[in-house]
Scaffold this active site. Sequence first.
Site, PDB file in Angstrom:
ATOM      1  N   ASP A 109       3.466  23.166  11.376  1.00 42.84           N
ATOM      2  CA  ASP A 109       4.077  22.053  12.123  1.00 42.84           C
ATOM      3  C   ASP A 109       4.172  22.335  13.628  1.00 42.84           C
ATOM      4  OD1 ASP A 109       5.715  19.538  12.144  1.00 42.84           O
ATOM      5  OD2 ASP A 109       7.253  20.942  12.820  1.00 42.84           O
ATOM      6  N   SER A 161      11.370  16.390   9.295  1.00 44.08           N
ATOM      7  CA  SER A 161      11.324  17.408   8.236  1.00 44.08           C
ATOM      8  C   SER A 161      12.600  17.422   7.406  1.00 44.08           C
ATOM      9  CB  SER A 161      11.104  18.795   8.835  1.00 44.08           C
ATOM     10  OG  SER A 161       9.844  18.869   9.431  1.00 44.08           O
TER      11      SER A 161
END
Length: 376
Positions: free
Chosen positions: A267, A90
């Site tokens: 996520d 990320s």
Amino acid sequence: MKKCCKSIRTIVECVLVVLVGGLAIALINRIPDSSEPKVKNIIYLIGDGMGISHITSTMIAQQYTPLALERAEYVGLQKTYSSNNLITDSAAAGTALSAGTKTYNGAIGVDDNKQPVENIREVAEKMGMATGVVATYAVTHATPAAFMGHTESRNQQDLIAEQFLDTNVDVFFGGGQKYFMQRADSLDLVGKLQEKGYTIATSLEEIADIKEGKVGVLAARKGLPTMLKGRGNFLPEATTKALEILTANAKKNKSGFFLMVEGSQIDGEAHANNLEGVVAEIVDFDAAVKIAFDYADKHPGTLVVVTADHETGGLTIINNNNKFDVAENPIAYHFSTGGHSGGMVPIFAYGAGAEAFSRVLENTDIPLIMKSLLAE
Ligand SMILES: [Zn+2]
């Protein structure tokens, strides 16, 4: 003769169906208008880990009642790989999406040589625009951090919090008290932010009466709870409040604004291979997308871009028995990893300048296109 009449009637009916259907679509979807003004405001929504199967799973769970993101006028795809790995994390993806630079996994707002790279929020700030970030995990966590700071490692969250002081960001709503209020060192970051004119609160309720100015809400020690654990409407409410304050601040500055909104916890649920959690997080994220699209409808010159940083979980929607001719064929959801995968992720664009995103892009293209649209 009879048969012929019937077929003519069928043609007429068909034409009517197409006309009425077209009209219905026109009523549902805003028609892109060539007289749409230049891009003044940008709302950039990032669903962390949100792949196409995650969105499809949400559609199935909602029995194909359209999601807000299906109102998008233009749809594209983007490639997510980082500079040192086909599977991005990320931090590298956040830097690509914020600054237009491919970098190594773990990097926040720095390039392969660990040099700071300017992000689109900073570009907007330099142009005199009001800016903000909204997340449901800590505001110092990878995705929002890539719009706020520059560190060699995503783990330097104390340092990322300090770097908020180097910015002129108008609003930041999310979690992260640990890095601002409960620090191991004695640095009084909240005091310093207050000296700079910020109101710092620990809930959206506390700032209900604030309509403008500089505001930070740190609503949890690190991340807020997941949807399944009772987060409620924080994300849509924070998005609405951020838009209210940014609109007022931008009006004062005679400028526009830039807002990044992250659906942070799609996520985490996908890492946990928890489909119910993924769906609940996407429903919540989609509520923020609706607010952004509705804002664009009422404020011409607003561009909304919705995308993801990468796919998490390697989610596929499969048929349990491979018998495609069986009615009510049972489906199953299959996660192939507890990590990220390398597939392309979708881009949904709406409003001023949206057509520029209807292509196969690199993740790095997105902020660069935004920058060029702001410069027009
Ligand atoms: Zn991510």
